[in-house]
Scaffold this motif. Structure first.
Motif, mmCIF file in Angstrom:
data_model
loop_
_atom_site.group_PDB
_atom_site.id
_atom_site.type_symbol
_atom_site.label_atom_id
_atom_site.label_comp_id
_atom_site.label_asym_id
_atom_site.label_seq_id
_atom_site.Cartn_x
_atom_site.Cartn_y
_atom_site.Cartn_z
ATOM 1 N N VAL A 29 0.830 -1.202 0.000
ATOM 2 C CA VAL A 29 0.000 0.000 0.000
ATOM 3 C C VAL A 29 0.867 1.256 0.000
ATOM 4 O O VAL A 29 0.664 2.175 -0.807
ATOM 5 N N LEU A 30 1.844 1.319 0.896
ATOM 6 C CA LEU A 30 2.687 2.508 0.990
ATOM 7 C C LEU A 30 3.444 2.766 -0.316
ATOM 8 O O LEU A 30 3.452 3.894 -0.837
ATOM 9 N N LEU A 31 4.087 1.730 -0.823
ATOM 10 C CA LEU A 31 4.967 1.922 -1.978
ATOM 11 C C LEU A 31 4.179 2.231 -3.242
ATOM 12 O O LEU A 31 4.571 3.104 -4.036
ATOM 13 N N HIS A 32 3.059 1.550 -3.439
ATOM 14 C CA HIS A 32 2.305 1.796 -4.671
ATOM 15 C C HIS A 32 1.460 3.058 -4.589
ATOM 16 O O HIS A 32 1.175 3.670 -5.632
ATOM 17 N N THR A 33 1.075 3.457 -3.394
ATOM 18 C CA THR A 33 0.454 4.780 -3.270
ATOM 19 C C THR A 33 1.466 5.845 -3.669
ATOM 20 O O THR A 33 1.136 6.822 -4.356
ATOM 21 N N HIS A 34 2.708 5.645 -3.242
ATOM 22 C CA HIS A 34 3.786 6.555 -3.664
ATOM 23 C C HIS A 34 3.909 6.579 -5.181
ATOM 24 O O HIS A 34 4.027 7.662 -5.797
ATOM 25 N N ASP A 35 3.905 5.401 -5.812
ATOM 26 C CA ASP A 35 4.053 5.338 -7.259
ATOM 27 C C ASP A 35 2.937 6.101 -7.967
ATOM 28 O O ASP A 35 3.181 6.868 -8.906
ATOM 29 N N ILE A 36 1.704 5.858 -7.507
ATOM 30 C CA ILE A 36 0.560 6.524 -8.128
ATOM 31 C C ILE A 36 0.622 8.031 -7.890
ATOM 32 O O ILE A 36 0.397 8.833 -8.810
ATOM 33 N N ALA A 37 0.938 8.408 -6.660
ATOM 34 C CA ALA A 37 1.023 9.839 -6.335
ATOM 35 C C ALA A 37 2.107 10.516 -7.163
ATOM 36 O O ALA A 37 1.932 11.641 -7.655
ATOM 37 N N GLU A 38 3.232 9.838 -7.338
ATOM 38 C CA GLU A 38 4.307 10.408 -8.146
ATOM 39 C C GLU A 38 3.856 10.592 -9.587
ATOM 40 O O GLU A 38 4.133 11.618 -10.224
ATOM 41 N N GLY A 39 3.148 9.598 -10.112
ATOM 42 C CA GLY A 39 2.658 9.705 -11.479
ATOM 43 C C GLY A 39 1.674 10.842 -11.665
ATOM 44 O O GLY A 39 1.675 11.520 -12.699
ATOM 45 N N LEU A 40 0.827 11.055 -10.671
ATOM 46 C CA LEU A 40 -0.207 12.091 -10.764
ATOM 47 C C LEU A 40 0.271 13.444 -10.261
ATOM 48 O O LEU A 40 -0.477 14.427 -10.323
ATOM 49 N N GLY A 41 1.493 13.492 -9.727
ATOM 50 C CA GLY A 41 2.055 14.758 -9.296
ATOM 51 C C GLY A 41 1.487 15.297 -8.004
ATOM 52 O O GLY A 41 1.402 16.518 -7.820
ATOM 53 N N VAL A 42 1.126 14.393 -7.079
ATOM 54 C CA VAL A 42 0.627 14.842 -5.778
ATOM 55 C C VAL A 42 1.587 14.375 -4.688
ATOM 56 O O VAL A 42 2.249 13.347 -4.817
ATOM 57 N N ALA A 43 1.654 15.125 -3.608
ATOM 58 C CA ALA A 43 2.578 14.807 -2.517
ATOM 59 C C ALA A 43 2.009 13.691 -1.652
ATOM 60 O O ALA A 43 0.800 13.632 -1.403
ATOM 61 N N TYR A 44 2.904 12.820 -1.183
ATOM 62 C CA TYR A 44 2.489 11.708 -0.317
ATOM 63 C C TYR A 44 3.575 11.447 0.704
ATOM 64 O O TYR A 44 4.745 11.250 0.351
ATOM 65 N N GLU A 45 3.202 11.459 1.965
ATOM 66 C CA GLU A 45 4.134 11.187 3.063
ATOM 67 C C GLU A 45 3.406 10.314 4.080
ATOM 68 O O GLU A 45 2.626 10.802 4.894
ATOM 69 N N PRO A 46 3.617 8.998 4.064
ATOM 70 C CA PRO A 46 2.906 8.111 4.990
ATOM 71 C C PRO A 46 3.432 8.257 6.411
ATOM 72 O O PRO A 46 4.516 8.811 6.633
ATOM 73 N N PRO A 47 2.713 7.738 7.386
ATOM 74 C CA PRO A 47 3.176 7.807 8.779
ATOM 75 C C PRO A 47 4.531 7.131 8.956
ATOM 76 O O PRO A 47 4.747 6.006 8.501
ATOM 77 N N ALA A 48 5.440 7.825 9.630
ATOM 78 C CA ALA A 48 6.797 7.290 9.817
ATOM 79 C C ALA A 48 6.780 5.982 10.591
ATOM 80 O O ALA A 48 7.592 5.082 10.329
ATOM 81 N N GLY A 49 5.856 5.861 11.551
ATOM 82 C CA GLY A 49 5.786 4.640 12.338
ATOM 83 C C GLY A 49 5.485 3.420 11.501
ATOM 84 O O GLY A 49 6.027 2.333 11.737
#
Length: 358
Positions: A128-148
């Motif tokens: 979930v974390l990594l592919h949300t990052h991939d999608i967000a990067e593709g769409l040009g939106v910022a994504y920072e998941p909880p550090a914990g």
């Protein structure tokens, strides 16, 4: 120790759905997901597929392969519908994790062909974390998941990765999605679930960095112990695992194992290696048992199983055990396990078990 379970799956999925819900009006099919070859939509569907696959592995107690099923979305499913599927499959994985007993393991290929509920939870969260990052990067939106969440993933299924000051940046680097100062780019990677070795009355369960950190700090490492455990030697061994992990030199299969009774799932002690085999093919083993478990042959049984596994590895010539002169019970353990006394070093005896094929 921060848990890795159903709540963490829920947290990761909720964070993903909340972010991607802000861009459901965009064309996900026409945009590539970050550095992947997939489109953003295909990547989102992949997330849902992984979540339901992991839930199926746990629920079905799959032993030798993936359960042969998948999901297919209706043709007219929009982006909002895809997020509904992610939310639903995430809930199913969270439920499977919560209702699966701790001792259950199910098939996953990397690297030792099984994972427990924490492993599947960590893999689901990572997807979930990594592919949300991939999608967000593709769409040009910022994504920072909880550090914990990122830290929990790293300490459970990336034991070979030296931790960094920022868990999210470390996870991105470890999966080929970013750079870290002073570290070479990652081009190939796998996560690593803990190894479990069977014995007669016991299982030897590999201790993850997450469990080692907790044990060394006075916790139970996520294990249910018999009265009096864990004892000092286990905590010291866990501290060694932590040091190796923090130095980035941990090879988890050459780390520490909790000795867990099959009959009730309770840990009775620990056994493990002082490190990976040296250049001469020698590897040293150590162990301890909670007092209430001594005198029952548990240490001998575990030592036979762990030594046999080690001697089957390429390049391993012998397993070494060093025992104090005064520790007669431990001398009896290594002797019963087939070790031979080969040297004396100060107040200690050195025992050796050699590979029969060499």
């Amino acid at each position: 120790m921060r848990a890795m379970g159903g709540d963490q799956v829920d947290e990761a999925v909720a964070d993903c759905v909340a972010l991607l819900g802000t861009v459901v009006d965009r064309d996900w099919e026409a945009v590539r997901a970050g550095r992947l070859e997939w489109s953003c939509r295909a990547t989102a569907v992949h997330v849902a597929g992984d979540l339901i696959a992991y839930a199926g592995q746990l629920a079905g107690r799959a032993r030798d392969a993936y359960v042969p099923f998948g999901i297919t979305l209706d043709e007219d499913t929009g982006n909002a519908g895809v997020l509904d599927v992610i939310r639903t499959t995430g809930a199913l994985l969270a439920a499977a994790v919560r209702t699966t007993p701790r001792e259950v393991r199910a098939f996953h290929p990397y690297p030792f062909r099984s994972a427990d509920r924490e492993g599947f939870a960590a893999m689901g969260v990572a997807e979930v974390l990594l592919h949300t990052h991939d999608i967000a990067e593709g769409l040009g939106v910022a994504y920072e998941p909880p550090a914990g969440l990122c830290g929990s993933v790293l300490t459970r299924i990336f034991p070979h990765v030296r931790p960094g000051p920022d868990p999210w940046r470390t996870l991105l680097w470890a999966t080929g999605r970013g750079d870290l100062p002073g570290r070479a780019p990652v081009t190939e990677w796998r996560w690593c679930n803990n190894l479990v070795l069977p014995a007669d009355r016991l299982t030897l369960q590999g201790v993850t960095p997450a469990a080692a950190l907790d044990l060394s700090a006075g916790g139970d490492g996520g294990f249910a112990w018999i009265a009096g455990g864990p004892i000092g030697g286990t905590r010291e061994g866990a501290g060694l695992v932590v040091k190796q992990y923090e130095a980035g030199v941990l090879r988890p299969e050459w780390g520490m194992y909790a000795l867990v009774r099959r009959e009730d799932g309770r840990a009775v002690g620990a056994m493990g290696f002082h490190g990976a085999p040296d250049e001469d093919g020698l590897v040293e083993v150590g162990y301890d048992l909670v007092e209430g478990a001594r005198g029952r042959g548990h240490a001998t049984e575990a030592l036979r199983a762990l030594s046999a596994w080690a001697l089957e590895r390429d390049g391993v010539r012998a397993v070494i055990a060093v025992v104090d002169h005064a520790n007669v019970p431990s001398q009896n353990v290594v002797t019963r396990a087939g070790f031979t006394r080969v040297a004396e070093d100060g107040g200690q005896f050195v025992y050796e078990l050699r590979a029969s094929r060499r």
